[in-house]
Design a protein around this motif. Structure first.
Motif, PDB file in Angstrom:
ATOM      1  N   THR A 123       0.688  -1.258   0.126  1.00 42.49           N
ATOM      2  CA  THR A 123       0.072   0.244  -0.004  1.00 42.49           C
ATOM      3  C   THR A 123       0.871   1.345   0.123  1.00 42.49           C
ATOM      4  N   GLY A 124       0.551   2.344  -0.708  1.00 47.96           N
ATOM      5  CA  GLY A 124       1.411   3.320  -0.842  1.00 47.96           C
ATOM      6  C   GLY A 124       0.481   4.648  -1.153  1.00 47.96           C
ATOM      7  N   ILE A 125       0.961   5.715  -0.704  1.00 47.82           N
ATOM      8  CA  ILE A 125       0.384   7.164  -0.845  1.00 47.82           C
ATOM      9  C   ILE A 125       1.181   7.831  -1.996  1.00 47.82           C
ATOM     10  N   LEU A 126       0.505   8.238  -3.022  1.00 45.98           N
ATOM     11  CA  LEU A 126       1.123   8.998  -4.154  1.00 45.98           C
ATOM     12  C   LEU A 126       0.841  10.571  -3.810  1.00 45.98           C
ATOM     13  N   ILE A 127       1.733  11.287  -3.683  1.00 46.38           N
ATOM     14  CA  ILE A 127       1.708  12.902  -3.151  1.00 46.38           C
ATOM     15  C   ILE A 127       1.915  13.724  -4.356  1.00 46.38           C
ATOM     16  N   ASP A 166      -4.931  15.012  -5.630  1.00 44.38           N
ATOM     17  CA  ASP A 166      -3.568  15.378  -5.062  1.00 44.38           C
ATOM     18  C   ASP A 166      -2.843  14.444  -4.451  1.00 44.38           C
ATOM     19  N   MET A 167      -3.640  13.626  -3.516  1.00 41.82           N
ATOM     20  CA  MET A 167      -2.975  12.496  -2.750  1.00 41.82           C
ATOM     21  C   MET A 167      -3.840  11.156  -3.091  1.00 41.82           C
ATOM     22  N   LEU A 168      -3.297  10.232  -3.476  1.00 42.94           N
ATOM     23  CA  LEU A 168      -4.160   9.134  -3.720  1.00 42.94           C
ATOM     24  C   LEU A 168      -3.299   7.829  -2.981  1.00 42.94           C
ATOM     25  N   LEU A 169      -4.319   7.218  -2.153  1.00 44.63           N
ATOM     26  CA  LEU A 169      -3.879   5.791  -1.634  1.00 44.63           C
ATOM     27  C   LEU A 169      -4.173   4.828  -2.608  1.00 44.63           C
ATOM     28  N   ILE A 170      -2.977   3.795  -3.003  1.00 43.80           N
ATOM     29  CA  ILE A 170      -3.104   3.108  -4.206  1.00 43.80           C
ATOM     30  C   ILE A 170      -2.927   1.668  -3.532  1.00 43.80           C
ATOM     31  N   ARG A 171      -3.812   0.793  -3.951  1.00 44.73           N
ATOM     32  CA  ARG A 171      -4.057  -0.704  -3.698  1.00 44.73           C
ATOM     33  C   ARG A 171      -2.948  -1.224  -4.222  1.00 44.73           C
ATOM     34  N   GLY A 174       3.415  -3.758   5.131  1.00 51.02           N
ATOM     35  CA  GLY A 174       2.311  -4.432   6.209  1.00 51.02           C
ATOM     36  C   GLY A 174       1.106  -3.862   6.192  1.00 51.02           C
ATOM     37  N   LEU A 175       0.868  -2.728   5.528  1.00 48.67           N
ATOM     38  CA  LEU A 175      -0.466  -1.881   5.850  1.00 48.67           C
ATOM     39  C   LEU A 175      -1.599  -2.610   4.928  1.00 48.67           C
ATOM     40  N   ALA A 176      -2.648  -3.385   5.271  1.00 52.02           N
ATOM     41  CA  ALA A 176      -3.831  -3.952   4.429  1.00 52.02           C
ATOM     42  C   ALA A 176      -4.588  -2.596   3.886  1.00 52.02           C
ATOM     43  N   PHE A 177      -4.788  -2.821   2.723  1.00 54.72           N
ATOM     44  CA  PHE A 177      -5.463  -1.702   1.879  1.00 54.72           C
ATOM     45  C   PHE A 177      -6.720  -1.632   2.378  1.00 54.72           C
ATOM     46  N   PRO A 178      -7.228  -0.267   3.145  1.00 57.32           N
ATOM     47  CA  PRO A 178      -8.431  -0.115   3.990  1.00 57.32           C
ATOM     48  C   PRO A 178      -9.826   0.119   3.332  1.00 57.32           C
ATOM     49  N   ARG A 234      -4.513   5.297  11.618  1.00 52.06           N
ATOM     50  CA  ARG A 234      -5.824   5.583  11.065  1.00 52.06           C
ATOM     51  C   ARG A 234      -6.159   4.952   9.749  1.00 52.06           C
ATOM     52  N   LEU A 235      -5.248   4.594   9.046  1.00 53.78           N
ATOM     53  CA  LEU A 235      -5.575   3.588   7.997  1.00 53.78           C
ATOM     54  C   LEU A 235      -5.439   2.006   8.283  1.00 53.78           C
ATOM     55  N   THR A 236      -5.408   1.712   9.438  1.00 52.94           N
ATOM     56  CA  THR A 236      -5.159   0.105   9.834  1.00 52.94           C
ATOM     57  C   THR A 236      -6.710  -0.129  10.181  1.00 52.94           C
ATOM     58  N   VAL A 237      -7.125  -1.245   9.289  1.00 53.88           N
ATOM     59  CA  VAL A 237      -8.407  -1.951   9.364  1.00 53.88           C
ATOM     60  C   VAL A 237      -8.270  -2.743  10.991  1.00 53.88           C
ATOM     61  N   ALA A 238      -9.129  -3.146  11.318  1.00 54.46           N
ATOM     62  CA  ALA A 238      -9.103  -4.114  12.506  1.00 54.46           C
ATOM     63  C   ALA A 238      -8.441  -5.351  12.350  1.00 54.46           C
TER      64      ALA A 238
END
Length: 226
Positions: A27-31, A49-54, A75-79, A113-117
């Motif tokens: 998972t990545g954030i493109l800014i 302007d900012m995209l969270l990418i699967r 290690g961050l699951a796409f939420p 904040r982006l982490t799912v349970a």
């Protein structure tokens, strides 16, 4: 950058050159810098302007004139339940911008904040992740992972994938590329970074780098601040 309460790392890569179609390994954030970004997949477009990418989805990218930065979140699951990406705004965008400015505590909050349970990785899995980060040249064998986790090899591989979001081999290669990128950022020659990260030669690293980041090591180096 790293979260002291997690084995996983964050990695920041500046991007100035056009990117070939590729799939993010994590998972990545493109800014974007001073303009909107555009991601495409099978004729569909996501802009912002900012995209969270699967991760794991091959996509095309159109960058603003000044380029962009991408923050990789191991290690961050796409939420979110979207096929490719989601534009970030509000507090998430604010935190991502602060991380870009070097605030490690903001990275911790952003990840939270982006982490799912989900349960955190088991201590033995976390230790294996740290060991792979610490010695990317060695490329830990499967039998050692099984021994570290105290279970049969196939079950150990399944547990590792569930905890990291990547297969064991893919995570080792991703860790090695992060190490090589960091070495090059510090001025190490590409061929030296390749060998120190466990790649066979410069060409091997270059192929893996382009497949993963959509850009060659030389183009990535040229995007680094002087």
């Amino acid at each position: 950058m790293s979260d002291p309460f997690s084995p996983f790392r964050n990695a920041l890569l500046p991007v100035d050159a056009p990117l070939a179609p590729h799939a993010n390994p994590v998972t990545g954030i493109l800014i974007g810098r001073g303009g909107p970004l555009r991601l495409t997949l099978d004729g569909e477009t996501v802009e912002g302007d900012m995209l969270l990418i699967r991760p794991g989805v091959v996509h095309g990218i159109a960058l603003p004139a000044r380029g962009a930065d991408i923050l990789y979140l191991d290690g961050l699951a796409f939420p979110f339940d979207v096929p490719l990406a989601r534009a970030l705004d509000g507090k998430l965008a604010e935190l991502a911008g602060t991380v870009l400015d070097g605030a490690s505590d903001a990275a911790d909050e952003l990840r939270a904040r982006l982490t799912v349970a989900a349960a955190p990785p088991l201590p033995r899995v976390a230790d294996a992740v740290r060991a792979i980060y610490a010695d990317p040249m060695r490329r830990m064998p499967q039998d050692e992972l099984a021994q570290r986790l105290g279970m049969e090899r196939t079950r150990a591989l399944r547990l590792f994938r569930a905890a990291t979001g990547q297969g064991f081999r893919e995570f080792k290669r991703w860790s090695a590329m992060q190490f090589a990128a960091q070495q090059m950022k510090q001025g190490v020659l590409v061929r030296t970074a390749a060998m120190d990260a466990g790649f066979a030669d410069t060409a091997h690293l270059s192929r893996a780098f382009r497949e993963t980041f959509g850009v060659t090591p030389s183009a990535a180096i040229s995007a680094l601040p002087s």
